[in-house]
Design an enzyme around this catalytic site. Sequence first.
Site, short mmCIF file in Angstrom:
data_model
loop_
_atom_site.label_atom_id
_atom_site.label_comp_id
_atom_site.label_asym_id
_atom_site.label_seq_id
_atom_site.Cartn_x
_atom_site.Cartn_y
_atom_site.Cartn_z
N PRO A 206 0.79 -1.23 0.00
CA PRO A 206 0.00 0.00 0.00
C PRO A 206 0.82 1.28 0.00
O PRO A 206 0.29 2.34 -0.31
CB PRO A 206 -0.81 -0.12 1.30
CG PRO A 206 -0.03 -1.04 2.16
CD PRO A 206 0.62 -2.01 1.24
N PHE A 207 2.13 1.19 0.34
CA PHE A 207 2.95 2.40 0.39
C PHE A 207 4.24 2.18 -0.41
O PHE A 207 5.34 2.51 0.04
CB PHE A 207 3.22 2.79 1.85
CG PHE A 207 1.97 2.94 2.64
CD1 PHE A 207 1.12 4.02 2.43
CD2 PHE A 207 1.58 1.99 3.57
CE1 PHE A 207 -0.07 4.16 3.12
CE2 PHE A 207 0.39 2.11 4.27
CZ PHE A 207 -0.43 3.20 4.05
N GLU A 224 3.89 -0.28 5.45
CA GLU A 224 3.63 0.45 6.70
C GLU A 224 3.54 1.95 6.48
O GLU A 224 4.46 2.56 5.92
CB GLU A 224 4.73 0.15 7.72
CG GLU A 224 4.52 0.80 9.07
CD GLU A 224 5.50 0.33 10.13
OE1 GLU A 224 5.40 0.78 11.29
OE2 GLU A 224 6.38 -0.50 9.80
N LYS A 240 3.97 -4.19 14.13
CA LYS A 240 4.83 -5.03 14.96
C LYS A 240 4.16 -6.39 15.11
O LYS A 240 3.02 -6.47 15.56
CB LYS A 240 5.06 -4.41 16.35
CG LYS A 240 6.20 -3.43 16.40
CD LYS A 240 7.51 -4.08 16.06
CE LYS A 240 8.61 -3.07 15.86
NZ LYS A 240 9.81 -3.70 15.27
#
Length: 430
Positions: A206-207, A224, A240
């Site tokens: 997504p990033f 993230e 995490k």
Amino acid sequence: MKANALAADSLVAALLALPAERGVAILDSSGTGHLGSHLLIAGIDPVSRAEVSDDTALRRLAVALADASLAAIFTLSYDFGMSLMGLPSRHQISEPHVYLALFDSLLIHDYRTGVTRIAGNASRENTWREILDSPAHLPDYNGPRPLAVSNYTRDEYLRAVDEIKELIREGETYQANLTQQLTVGLPPGLGASQIFASLRRDHPAPFAAYIDRVSSTVVSASPERFFKIEGREISSSPIKGTIRRSGDAARDAELRKHLSASEKDRAENTMIVDLVRNDLGRVCEFGSVRVQSLCEIEEHPTLYHLVSTVTGTLRDDMGHDEVLRALFPCGSITGAPKRRTMEIIDRIEPSARGLSMGTIGIRIPDAAFGMPGFLDTNVAIRTMTIADGDAVFNVGGGITIESDAAAEYDESLLKAKALLRALGDAGLEA
């Protein structure tokens, strides 16, 4: 103004075919729809671009992010975070603290609607249309298998984990993120464009990002988000907790349950959530910081993650420079307490992290590009820099008192798997 709806794959291929001198920058949600991400944003021919490593870096970045007419795409090295905190590093640092490119037009593809549009400077429309009308094909790499070389041996990594656990017992840190750095020499025929295309196809993130910088190229498949600011609202979503997927649906369901119930992973995630809450509390209105979600399962092609989201409302007097000073680097890749743990990381890890564990971001000002303004950043994990024929990246994980050294080493290699596969299925040197 709108361009014809294009398949995102064709759009990306056309951009990747451009020479590095065009300063191509692609930020891609890859159609995953995670945390509201749904856009592919690209810039070419930046109005200006620079690599900065002196004392003016933060101020130059803050001025650019406040510009009401230009969009900014940037990278911040992990080592820049050391500098912001006034922490000296024992390592030789070659990665620029800040890479900053400013654009007066952008190509924006919306995965939800399938519409691609040209935003910003209308005089750039013909340039964009020439690119979009030029078919491009990236050949697959079929050459020899490269070799990845780590800055740790397995035994050295295990000893580093045990050293951190001893520091935890002594009260020096509660959790420390330990990474190893892998370097892969690229054979002829394997370049940054093929690597990004392979990652995007096999491991959509997504990033994700592809950025031709002045002296190197960045390829990222980051899952993230670091933080996003819309108006005065800010959110941060640390990861995490990681477990490998099996490829079998029934077994994967069991693995999801195992990760969700893991006391060690949930404790690790919750510890970083508390750190993020504290960081946001330094820049947000009193009482506005809250945990929106805690330890939710996020699905990826080869693994599962635990993800939490913390939100808040920024105080009116907080600019982007103050936010970065308070938050950067992300606690999920340092540990807690942040400052002391970063000192420990610098002493234990044998090399500077560079862009790995830093951030990649975009700032779009209000109105100028036909959309509400925002600032969005990732955590530069699963992220490599490519220069002089080498691809370099870090992988690792959070070490707690309950960590098993061998399992931590194996988890770091699990996180490297997708990148190594995109790098011609690179093998790790014994």
